[in-house]
Design a protein around this motif. Structure first.
Motif, PDB file in Angstrom:
ATOM      1  N   UNK A   9      40.307  32.512  13.554  1.00  0.00           N
ATOM      2  CA  UNK A   9      41.074  33.497  14.336  1.00  0.00           C
ATOM      3  C   UNK A   9      40.764  33.464  15.835  1.00  0.00           C
ATOM      4  N   UNK A  10      39.511  33.180  16.198  1.00  0.00           N
ATOM      5  CA  UNK A  10      39.186  33.060  17.621  1.00  0.00           C
ATOM      6  C   UNK A  10      39.013  34.385  18.336  1.00  0.00           C
ATOM      7  N   UNK A  11      39.388  34.406  19.613  1.00  0.00           N
ATOM      8  CA  UNK A  11      39.109  35.560  20.486  1.00  0.00           C
ATOM      9  C   UNK A  11      40.400  36.182  21.021  1.00  0.00           C
ATOM     10  N   UNK A  17      47.251  37.721  16.112  1.00  0.00           N
ATOM     11  CA  UNK A  17      48.403  36.857  15.822  1.00  0.00           C
ATOM     12  C   UNK A  17      48.173  35.987  14.586  1.00  0.00           C
ATOM     13  N   UNK A  18      46.907  35.612  14.366  1.00  0.00           N
ATOM     14  CA  UNK A  18      46.608  34.833  13.159  1.00  0.00           C
ATOM     15  C   UNK A  18      46.854  35.686  11.914  1.00  0.00           C
ATOM     16  N   UNK A  19      46.549  36.982  12.007  1.00  0.00           N
ATOM     17  CA  UNK A  19      46.809  37.881  10.871  1.00  0.00           C
ATOM     18  C   UNK A  19      48.292  37.872  10.510  1.00  0.00           C
ATOM     19  N   UNK A  20      49.152  37.781  11.507  1.00  0.00           N
ATOM     20  CA  UNK A  20      50.603  37.749  11.232  1.00  0.00           C
ATOM     21  C   UNK A  20      51.002  36.402  10.632  1.00  0.00           C
ATOM     22  N   UNK A  37      44.342  28.605  -0.378  1.00  0.00           N
ATOM     23  CA  UNK A  37      43.025  29.213  -0.237  1.00  0.00           C
ATOM     24  C   UNK A  37      42.699  29.213   1.248  1.00  0.00           C
ATOM     25  N   UNK A  38      42.279  30.369   1.753  1.00  0.00           N
ATOM     26  CA  UNK A  38      41.971  30.461   3.177  1.00  0.00           C
ATOM     27  C   UNK A  38      40.466  30.517   3.383  1.00  0.00           C
ATOM     28  N   UNK A  39      39.938  29.561   4.117  1.00  0.00           N
ATOM     29  CA  UNK A  39      38.501  29.543   4.439  1.00  0.00           C
ATOM     30  C   UNK A  39      38.328  29.883   5.917  1.00  0.00           C
ATOM     31  N   UNK A  40      37.805  31.054   6.182  1.00  0.00           N
ATOM     32  CA  UNK A  40      37.686  31.476   7.583  1.00  0.00           C
ATOM     33  C   UNK A  40      36.442  30.879   8.253  1.00  0.00           C
ATOM     34  N   UNK A  56      30.032  25.738  15.236  1.00  0.00           N
ATOM     35  CA  UNK A  56      28.822  25.314  14.522  1.00  0.00           C
ATOM     36  C   UNK A  56      29.138  24.142  13.586  1.00  0.00           C
ATOM     37  N   UNK A  57      28.086  23.469  13.136  1.00  0.00           N
ATOM     38  CA  UNK A  57      28.269  22.385  12.166  1.00  0.00           C
ATOM     39  C   UNK A  57      28.883  22.929  10.877  1.00  0.00           C
ATOM     40  N   UNK A  58      28.489  24.155  10.522  1.00  0.00           N
ATOM     41  CA  UNK A  58      29.065  24.786   9.320  1.00  0.00           C
ATOM     42  C   UNK A  58      30.574  24.936   9.450  1.00  0.00           C
ATOM     43  N   UNK A  59      30.999  25.371  10.644  1.00  0.00           N
ATOM     44  CA  UNK A  59      32.439  25.553  10.881  1.00  0.00           C
ATOM     45  C   UNK A  59      33.161  24.211  10.744  1.00  0.00           C
ATOM     46  N   UNK A  60      32.546  23.175  11.295  1.00  0.00           N
ATOM     47  CA  UNK A  60      33.163  21.841  11.209  1.00  0.00           C
ATOM     48  C   UNK A  60      33.265  21.411   9.745  1.00  0.00           C
ATOM     49  N   UNK A  61      32.227  21.732   8.960  1.00  0.00           N
ATOM     50  CA  UNK A  61      32.250  21.409   7.524  1.00  0.00           C
ATOM     51  C   UNK A  61      33.378  22.133   6.818  1.00  0.00           C
ATOM     52  N   UNK A  62      33.556  23.422   7.164  1.00  0.00           N
ATOM     53  CA  UNK A  62      34.656  24.200   6.578  1.00  0.00           C
ATOM     54  C   UNK A  62      35.993  23.505   6.882  1.00  0.00           C
ATOM     55  N   UNK A  63      36.138  23.041   8.113  1.00  0.00           N
ATOM     56  CA  UNK A  63      37.382  22.351   8.503  1.00  0.00           C
ATOM     57  C   UNK A  63      37.551  21.039   7.739  1.00  0.00           C
ATOM     58  N   UNK A  64      36.452  20.332   7.585  1.00  0.00           N
ATOM     59  CA  UNK A  64      36.501  19.043   6.895  1.00  0.00           C
ATOM     60  C   UNK A  64      36.977  19.188   5.450  1.00  0.00           C
ATOM     61  N   UNK A  65      36.589  20.299   4.829  1.00  0.00           N
ATOM     62  CA  UNK A  65      36.960  20.503   3.421  1.00  0.00           C
ATOM     63  C   UNK A  65      38.420  20.921   3.239  1.00  0.00           C
ATOM     64  N   UNK A  66      39.063  21.323   4.337  1.00  0.00           N
ATOM     65  CA  UNK A  66      40.426  21.856   4.233  1.00  0.00           C
ATOM     66  C   UNK A  66      41.478  20.758   4.406  1.00  0.00           C
TER      67      UNK A  66
END
Ligand code: IPM
Ligand code: MG
Length: 364
Positions: A9-11, A17-20, A37-40, A56-66
């Motif tokens: 969602x960001x800042x 707007x992402x919620x919409x 499935x939504x992974x935030x 973070x590296x975790x965030x990048x991992x979340x993206x990689x799995x999607x």
């Protein structure tokens, strides 16, 4: 169809707007029997606050799995100022690079009835429907050297506009392929009169055009392109250009078409033709608008249309993507957010705009 989408969602207005956008995706799931499935994940300032880094590296991992990435916008005066250790937008830039989403498609079209939103005369923009194909992973954004230094008390800074033949070839190919599917007109935009990258770009566009005899190619200097977009925006169909020009000209195009708030984008690793993996990163082209954040008045259409691009390109769900586009077209005939407000329309906030679009999707 089942899929996994990484959502950042960001800042600023991002979360609103992402919620919409998510609301609209849920409506599509329900109506057409899909499951997303939504992974935030955190990106930008919110991530700096929580984890000390914009990504973070975790965030990048979340993206990689999607299968796809869907994000709001990042940044704000709290984090981004000259001298800040790291700018929030490095999050998005890193994601572009990591996933090599080199083709940034930024449509700018005027929905019927919205001609009056443009700062140009309505008759000038009627029927405007262009796509800026922006090279997204090279050029002045990423070329080295890129630094600041001081020599004998004088401060210097350098950015490097660097392009290789394969980088230019792959983005030109996206431009030609897209034009072929549309009105078969491609404008190749560069500054060959002053830049070496522009000279190579033009030469390669001419060479490649031999393989696309059905596409009418024109060469437009970037400065002239900004003028043409103001004079006669309907003359263009697909415009292909380097990273920095694409950043600037896509803002101009969406503003001419009505509002930055309508500027969607699809960042793709190719068009999914040939051998390429159709990875996609979808976000609105506009910023986080900290001045109106939290007020619930931001226009969510750019983000909602970015979700539509995700359905079209990553999931190959063209019918569903068209359903969103048609719903938006119907809603803007009667309701508008503040940025596109006109006489005789009902003014609505972000959430109501999302609800109205969902209702139209449900009606079908
Ligand atoms: C865009 C934005 C970004 C860019 C910023 C936030 C780094 O303006 O997506 O157009 O310059 O690419
Ligand atoms: Mg920009």
């Amino acid at each position: 169809m089942k899929g996994t989408i990484a959502v950042g969602p960001g800042d600023g207005i991002g979360p609103e707007i992402v919620a919409e956008g998510v609301k609209v995706l849920k409506a599509i799931e329900k109506k057409y029997g899909h499951e997303f499935k939504l992974d935030y994940f955190d990106m930008g300032g919110v991530s700096i606050d929580k984890h000390g880094t914009p990504l973070t590296d975790d965030a990048i991992e979340t993206c990689r799995r999607a299968d796809a990435l869907f994000s709001g916008s990042v940044g704000g005066p709290k984090w981004d100022y000259p001298g800040a250790k790291v700018y929030t937008n490095t999050a998005g830039l890193r994601l572009r690079k990591i996933f090599d989403v080199y083709a940034n498609l930024r449509p700018a079209k005027v929905y019927p009835g919205m001609e009056g939103c443009s700062s140009l005369k309505p008759e000038k923009v009627k029927g405007m429907d262009v796509i800026v194909v922006r090279e997204n992973c090279g050029g002045a954004y990423f070329g080295e050297p890129k630094k600041q230094w001081t020599d004998k008390g004088v401060r210097w800074a350098v950015d490097t506009m660097l392009y290789s033949e394969p980088e230019i070839a792959r983005i030109l190919r996206v431009g030609f392929e897209l034009a072929r599917k549309r009105r078969k007109k491609l404008a190749s935009v560069e500054k060959q009169n002053v830049t070496e990258t522009g000279k190579l770009w033009r030469r390669m566009a001419i060479e490649m055009s031999e393989k696309y005899p059905d596409v009418e190619l024109e060469h437009v200097l970037a400065d002239a392109c900004t003028a043409w977009l103001l004079r006669e925006p309907t003359r263009f169909d697909v415009l292909v250009m380097g990273n920095l020009y694409g950043d600037i000209i896509s803002d101009e195009a969406s503003t001419v078409a009505g509002s930055l708030g309508m500027g969607s984008s699809a960042q793709l690793h190719g068009l999914g033709t040939d051998e390429e993996k159709p990875w996609g990163y979808y976000e609105s082209a506009h910023g986080s608008a900290p001045d109106i954040a939290g007020k619930g008045i931001a226009n969510p259409i750019a983000t909602i249309m970015s979700a539509a691009h995700m359905l079209e390109y990553t999931y190959k769900l063209k019918k569903e993507a068209d359903a969103i586009d048609k719903a938006v077209a119907r809603v803007v005939l009667k309701a508008r957010t503040a940025d596109i407000m006109e006489k005789g329309m009902r003014q609505v906030g972000s959430a109501e705009m999302g609800d109205l679009i969902v209702k139209e999707i449900e009606k079908g």
